[in-house]
Design a protein around this motif. Structure first.
Motif, PDB file in Angstrom:
ATOM      1  N   TYR A   5       0.769  -1.328  -0.143  1.00 24.99           N
ATOM      2  CA  TYR A   5       0.035   0.020   0.081  1.00 24.99           C
ATOM      3  C   TYR A   5       0.986   1.250   0.096  1.00 24.99           C
ATOM      4  O   TYR A   5       1.991   1.348   0.372  1.00 24.99           O
ATOM      5  CB  TYR A   5      -0.886   0.033   1.349  1.00 24.99           C
ATOM      6  CG  TYR A   5      -0.228   0.215   2.377  1.00 24.99           C
ATOM      7  CD1 TYR A   5       0.190   1.371   3.282  1.00 24.99           C
ATOM      8  CD2 TYR A   5       0.023  -1.097   3.192  1.00 24.99           C
ATOM      9  CE1 TYR A   5       0.590   1.223   4.441  1.00 24.99           C
ATOM     10  CE2 TYR A   5       0.715  -1.106   4.407  1.00 24.99           C
ATOM     11  CZ  TYR A   5       0.850   0.409   5.200  1.00 24.99           C
ATOM     12  OH  TYR A   5       1.535   0.178   6.364  1.00 24.99           O
ATOM     13  N   ALA A  25      -5.154   9.451  -3.645  1.00 23.92           N
ATOM     14  CA  ALA A  25      -5.608   7.746  -3.378  1.00 23.92           C
ATOM     15  C   ALA A  25      -6.206   7.308  -4.644  1.00 23.92           C
ATOM     16  O   ALA A  25      -6.145   6.118  -4.799  1.00 23.92           O
ATOM     17  CB  ALA A  25      -6.717   7.836  -2.164  1.00 23.92           C
ATOM     18  N   ARG A  26      -7.160   7.903  -5.254  1.00 29.61           N
ATOM     19  CA  ARG A  26      -7.851   7.783  -6.286  1.00 29.61           C
ATOM     20  C   ARG A  26      -6.872   7.243  -7.543  1.00 29.61           C
ATOM     21  O   ARG A  26      -7.167   6.031  -8.249  1.00 29.61           O
ATOM     22  CB  ARG A  26      -8.764   8.788  -7.097  1.00 29.61           C
ATOM     23  CG  ARG A  26      -9.613   8.188  -8.367  1.00 29.61           C
ATOM     24  CD  ARG A  26     -10.413   9.434  -8.729  1.00 29.61           C
ATOM     25  NE  ARG A  26     -11.297   9.670  -7.936  1.00 29.61           N
ATOM     26  CZ  ARG A  26     -12.286  10.690  -8.358  1.00 29.61           C
ATOM     27  NH1 ARG A  26     -12.181  11.631  -9.312  1.00 29.61           N
ATOM     28  NH2 ARG A  26     -13.139  10.934  -7.586  1.00 29.61           N
ATOM     29  N   ASN A  29      -5.319   3.979  -6.387  1.00 29.96           N
ATOM     30  CA  ASN A  29      -6.237   2.855  -6.529  1.00 29.96           C
ATOM     31  C   ASN A  29      -6.480   2.644  -8.071  1.00 29.96           C
ATOM     32  O   ASN A  29      -7.047   1.588  -8.326  1.00 29.96           O
ATOM     33  CB  ASN A  29      -7.470   3.258  -5.786  1.00 29.96           C
ATOM     34  CG  ASN A  29      -7.222   3.203  -4.363  1.00 29.96           C
ATOM     35  OD1 ASN A  29      -6.303   2.182  -3.823  1.00 29.96           O
ATOM     36  ND2 ASN A  29      -7.962   4.047  -3.571  1.00 29.96           N
ATOM     37  N   SER A  30      -5.866   3.315  -8.963  1.00 32.09           N
ATOM     38  CA  SER A  30      -6.222   2.988 -10.291  1.00 32.09           C
ATOM     39  C   SER A  30      -5.194   2.102 -10.831  1.00 32.09           C
ATOM     40  O   SER A  30      -5.244   1.510 -12.126  1.00 32.09           O
ATOM     41  CB  SER A  30      -6.059   4.088 -11.248  1.00 32.09           C
ATOM     42  OG  SER A  30      -4.846   4.762 -11.223  1.00 32.09           O
ATOM     43  N   GLU A  35      -2.678  -0.711  -3.228  1.00 33.94           N
ATOM     44  CA  GLU A  35      -3.838   0.313  -2.918  1.00 33.94           C
ATOM     45  C   GLU A  35      -3.426   1.542  -1.889  1.00 33.94           C
ATOM     46  O   GLU A  35      -2.368   1.649  -1.385  1.00 33.94           O
ATOM     47  CB  GLU A  35      -5.087  -0.388  -2.305  1.00 33.94           C
ATOM     48  CG  GLU A  35      -4.659  -1.225  -0.869  1.00 33.94           C
ATOM     49  CD  GLU A  35      -5.747  -2.162  -0.577  1.00 33.94           C
ATOM     50  OE1 GLU A  35      -7.042  -1.797  -0.653  1.00 33.94           O
ATOM     51  OE2 GLU A  35      -5.253  -3.216   0.255  1.00 33.94           O
ATOM     52  N   LYS A  37      -3.768   3.860   1.423  1.00 35.82           N
ATOM     53  CA  LYS A  37      -4.341   3.876   2.755  1.00 35.82           C
ATOM     54  C   LYS A  37      -4.169   5.054   3.299  1.00 35.82           C
ATOM     55  O   LYS A  37      -2.999   5.871   3.482  1.00 35.82           O
ATOM     56  CB  LYS A  37      -3.431   2.813   3.758  1.00 35.82           C
ATOM     57  CG  LYS A  37      -3.693   2.817   5.248  1.00 35.82           C
ATOM     58  CD  LYS A  37      -2.704   1.943   5.850  1.00 35.82           C
ATOM     59  CE  LYS A  37      -3.103   0.550   5.588  1.00 35.82           C
ATOM     60  NZ  LYS A  37      -2.557  -0.220   6.898  1.00 35.82           N
TER      61      LYS A  37
END
Length: 199
Positions: A5, A25-26, A29-30, A35, A37
């Motif tokens: 992460y 964060a987006r 996460n793409s 991911e 945190k």
């Protein structure tokens, strides 16, 4: 939560930095197999007797030192206060000596993001103030390359040192299209670098 992460760590007083963290964060996460945190740091009290609740009244949970030590990459954010990071974020970083002694952050990528209420309010200097302790930790600094076209055309925030937001008033936290694009690009880049460096 995955073991791989990006820790999106920030202090936000009026909401701009929290909004930027959402888009970073987006971007993270793409990217597959990693991911975001999202964590904030507690405010610093002006009275030494005061302590913060373990859980904030709103927003992301407070960060722990373990979450920092175990991250695969770090995106760190703060408003610019006189060209430097805010005291609560510096206070959190000042507690990381045990991570430094064990080399827990060596060779992990890091980036930063900031907001200021004027065009020359210290955006780039604030980003550099966050860079310095991370270089002492042995982290690898990742800025924003000019392949991101929004960096060339922006009339609001955005620097090659990292994403930034131009808040025309103290409480203004609506990001421009360019600022959003650069936050997402920074999130994608730090995630991709984390995966490459982990191999």
């Amino acid at each position: 939560m995955s073991n791989t992460y990006v820790l999106v760590l920030f202090y936000s007083r009026h909401g701009s930095i929290a909004e930027m963290a959402k888009y970073i964060a987006r971007g993270v996460n793409s990217v597959a197999n990693i991911e975001a945190k999202v964590r904030q740091v507690a405010p610093v009290s002006e009275t030494s007797e005061a302590t913060s609740d373990a859980i904030p009244e709103q927003g992301a949970p407070y960060a722990t030192l373990d979450e920092l030590a175990q991250c695969s990459a770090l995106a760190i954010g703060s408003p610019s206060y006189f060209g430097s990071m805010a005291a609560p974020l510096k206070h959190f970083i000042d507690q990381t000596s045990t991570i430094w002694m064990t080399g827990g952050l060596i060779d992990k990528p890091a980036c930063a993001f900031t907001s200021a209420s004027s065009m020359h309010g210290g955006h780039e200097q604030c980003l550099q103030s966050m860079m310095i302790p991370l270089l002492h930790h042995g982290m690898i600094w990742a800025g924003l390359p000019y392949k991101n076209k929004a960096l060339i055309g922006t009339t609001t925030g955005g620097t090659p040192y990292g994403a930034s937001h131009l808040a025309t008033t103290t409480s203004e936290n609506t990001l421009s299209k360019d600022e959003i694009a650069l936050c997402e690009a920074q999130g994608r880049r730090i995630a991709e670098l984390a995966l490459k460096l982990a191999k």
